[in-house]
Write an enzyme that holds these catalytic residues in place. Structure first.
Site, PDB file in Angstrom:
ATOM      1  N   LYS A  79      -5.293  36.376 -11.102  1.00  0.00           N
ATOM      2  CA  LYS A  79      -5.547  35.404 -10.034  1.00  0.00           C
ATOM      3  C   LYS A  79      -5.909  34.000 -10.549  1.00  0.00           C
ATOM      4  O   LYS A  79      -5.037  33.228 -10.893  1.00  0.00           O
ATOM      5  CB  LYS A  79      -6.616  35.931  -9.094  1.00  0.00           C
ATOM      6  CG  LYS A  79      -6.170  37.189  -8.313  1.00  0.00           C
ATOM      7  CD  LYS A  79      -7.146  37.533  -7.237  1.00  0.00           C
ATOM      8  CE  LYS A  79      -6.887  38.884  -6.589  1.00  0.00           C
ATOM      9  NZ  LYS A  79      -5.892  38.879  -5.540  1.00  0.00           N
ATOM     10  N   ASP A  97     -12.349  45.657 -13.716  1.00  0.00           N
ATOM     11  CA  ASP A  97     -11.289  44.907 -13.044  1.00  0.00           C
ATOM     12  C   ASP A  97     -11.931  43.645 -12.459  1.00  0.00           C
ATOM     13  O   ASP A  97     -12.510  43.679 -11.379  1.00  0.00           O
ATOM     14  CB  ASP A  97     -10.666  45.788 -11.948  1.00  0.00           C
ATOM     15  CG  ASP A  97      -9.651  45.026 -11.114  1.00  0.00           C
ATOM     16  OD1 ASP A  97      -9.420  43.826 -11.380  1.00  0.00           O
ATOM     17  OD2 ASP A  97      -9.096  45.636 -10.176  1.00  0.00           O
ATOM     18  N   PHE A 154      -9.357  48.549  -5.214  1.00  0.00           N
ATOM     19  CA  PHE A 154      -8.029  48.003  -4.936  1.00  0.00           C
ATOM     20  C   PHE A 154      -7.565  47.278  -6.176  1.00  0.00           C
ATOM     21  O   PHE A 154      -8.236  46.370  -6.658  1.00  0.00           O
ATOM     22  CB  PHE A 154      -8.049  47.016  -3.752  1.00  0.00           C
ATOM     23  CG  PHE A 154      -6.670  46.460  -3.474  1.00  0.00           C
ATOM     24  CD1 PHE A 154      -5.785  47.132  -2.648  1.00  0.00           C
ATOM     25  CD2 PHE A 154      -6.241  45.287  -4.080  1.00  0.00           C
ATOM     26  CE1 PHE A 154      -4.493  46.651  -2.433  1.00  0.00           C
ATOM     27  CE2 PHE A 154      -4.952  44.796  -3.864  1.00  0.00           C
ATOM     28  CZ  PHE A 154      -4.075  45.480  -3.036  1.00  0.00           C
TER      29      PHE A 154
HETATM   30  C1  LIG Z   1      -9.686  43.532  -7.903  1.00  0.00           C
HETATM   31  C2  LIG Z   1      -8.192  43.362  -7.891  1.00  0.00           C
HETATM   32  N1  LIG Z   1      -7.457  43.876  -8.895  1.00  0.00           N
HETATM   33  C3  LIG Z   1      -6.138  43.742  -8.942  1.00  0.00           C
HETATM   34  C4  LIG Z   1      -5.445  43.078  -7.936  1.00  0.00           C
HETATM   35  C5  LIG Z   1      -3.957  42.968  -7.990  1.00  0.00           C
HETATM   36  O1  LIG Z   1      -3.565  41.665  -8.298  1.00  0.00           O
HETATM   37  P1  LIG Z   1      -2.099  41.164  -7.978  1.00  0.00           P
HETATM   38  O2  LIG Z   1      -1.937  41.092  -6.511  1.00  0.00           O
HETATM   39  O3  LIG Z   1      -1.980  39.841  -8.675  1.00  0.00           O
HETATM   40  O4  LIG Z   1      -1.163  42.169  -8.596  1.00  0.00           O
HETATM   41  C6  LIG Z   1      -6.169  42.540  -6.863  1.00  0.00           C
HETATM   42  C7  LIG Z   1      -5.471  41.843  -5.766  1.00  0.00           C
HETATM   43  O5  LIG Z   1      -6.018  41.546  -4.732  1.00  0.00           O
HETATM   44  C8  LIG Z   1      -7.561  42.678  -6.850  1.00  0.00           C
HETATM   45  O6  LIG Z   1      -8.313  42.187  -5.843  1.00  0.00           O
END
Ligand SMILES: Cc1ncc(COP(=O)(O)O)c(C=O)c1O
Length: 413
Positions: free
Chosen positions: A263, A234, A147
């Protein structure tokens, strides 16, 4: 399951959202207005332990005084210049994070999805300009269950039908392989010489806190290097102390070619994300080829430096490791037939609920909310337990007591 008192106090807020909002979320029926540390308060003054921490964006705790002070100070000086001009904090911020994390260059963005999208764009660019992939052939591999957001590229990489159905057509040359499967990675890289990158989370968050076998990340590192493929980690959710180390990749002492952060990079006070990599990768980008009006703004740079320094100064990684262990130990001691699994690393944990008698993870969350703890189910039966990393031992005990009481009271139903 929420009491009539709670429901009536919140009704006017629910009603406004119902009349004017989009229904793309299904929040717990609680309306919050204040936060401090591990706690949040609703509009009626009830206090809750926040066991979601905005999906791990509030690692440092709500409204951390140092981060808020830095935010306010900088907000009174200069907030946004765009990248049309230089400002006095961008270089300092880039140097700070590169030196802390051992990278040569940083590219600032805002949200997590933008960081990941940027990483994929960088990998494609590197593929054409360094690896020598023929025009429009660059392929990227993702792990099933990933995700990384909701953009067209992110949902094209998704294996969750809820994310992608009826949003097509999708981005071409994206491939998905099983998570935690080095052999699958090696097989696809062997078959397709045009693959430029493999992207994965070191621990899958949204998929339900899925921990790979020890050695997976090392294997990914080795395979990607051997096939001259960039490994994109990620760490938007796992990064900055969440799993008990500054980066989750540190557990296996491996370094991805491209690192995505977001985050908690701002302590949850504003959207700040970043992509870190080598000069070889980053310098494939020339002026005009990528950017963002807000990316790298002075306010974000000031806040991010303070937010990360708080993680370091307050030893939040070590606290996550210790408190996470205590939390899991307390959870496995709960004698409830509703628990089917407890797993996690640091303060990235999951409690898996065995649904029975019409009681699912959602009802467990409602019961915990009534008792003063907020958490949210992910993927039906899994409740993610990811409090701010500043949580104390006493607060972990308080949380475990609430979770136990909620489960046992539902057992009695
Ligand atoms: C592992 C991961 N990557 C990317 C994102 C996307 O981040 P954002 O919601 O700030 O766009 C999330 C969001 O939950 C995430 O858990």
């Amino acid at each position: 399951m929420s009491s009539p008192v709670i429901a009536s106090a919140f009704a006017k807020y629910f009603d406004l959202e119902h009349r004017f909002g989009a229904f793309n979320y299904h929040p717990l029926p609680v309306v919050l207005e204040r936060g401090e540390g591990v706690y949040v308060w609703d509009v009626e003054g009830r206090r809750y332990l926040d066991f979601l921490a905005a999906y791990s964006a509030v690692n440092q705790g709500h409204c951390h005084p140092r981060i808020i002070r830095r935010l306010v100070d900088q907000a009174q000086k200069l907030t946004l210049t765009s990248r049309a001009f230089h400002h006095n904090l961008l270089g300092l911020y880039e140097k700070y994070l590169c030196e802390l994390l051992g990278y040569e260059r940083l590219l600032p963005m805002n949200t997590g999805v933008e960081a990941c999208e940027t990483a994929v764009k960088l990998a494609r660019h590197w593929g054409y300009r360094v690896k020598g992939v023929p025009e429009n052939k660059a392929a990227v591999v993702f792990a099933e269950g990933n995700f990384w957001g909701r953009s067209i590229a992110a949902i094209s990489a998704s294996s969750d039908p809820l994310s992608y159905t009826d949003f097509g057509p999708y981005v071409p040359e994206f491939y998905k392989i099983p998570y935690d499967d080095p052999e699958a990675l090696e097989n696809i890289l062997r078959e397709n010489p045009h693959i430029v990158a493999f992207m994965c989370e070191p621990i899958q968050g949204e998929a339900g806190v899925i921990l790979p076998e020890t050695g997976y990340l090392k294997a990914v590192r080795e395979i990607c290097s051997r096939y001259k493929v960039l490994w994109i980690a990620d760490e938007v959710q796992t990064g900055l102390g969440r799993t008990g180390k500054l980066l989750a990749c540190d557990h296996e002492d491996v370094k991805p070619d491209i690192l995505c952060l977001g985050k908690a990079l701002s302590g949850g006070v504003m959207p700040v994300s970043a992509v870190l990599s080598s000069s070889e990768v980053m310098l494939t980008l020339k002026p005009g080829e990528h950017g963002s009006t807000f990316g790298g703004n002075p306010l974000a740079c000031a806040v991010a430096m303070e937010a990360v320094q708080v993680v370091v100064d307050e030893n939040l990684s070590a606290n996550a490791e210790a408190r996470g262990r205590e939390l899991r130990e307390a959870l496995v001691r709960i004698d409830s037939s509703r628990i089917s699994a407890v797993r996690g690393k640091g303060l990235m944990n999951a409690l898996v609920i065995r649904p029975k008698g019409g009681i699912t993870a959602w009802e467990v969350c409602l019961k915990m909310m009534e008792l003063g703890l907020l958490a949210k189910p992910t993927h039906h039966h899994t409740i993610r337990l990811t409090p701010p990393l500043c949580i104390t031992r006493a607060q972990v005990e308080e949380a475990a007591h609430i979770i136990r009481t909620a489960l046992l009271s539902l057992d009695a139903v």
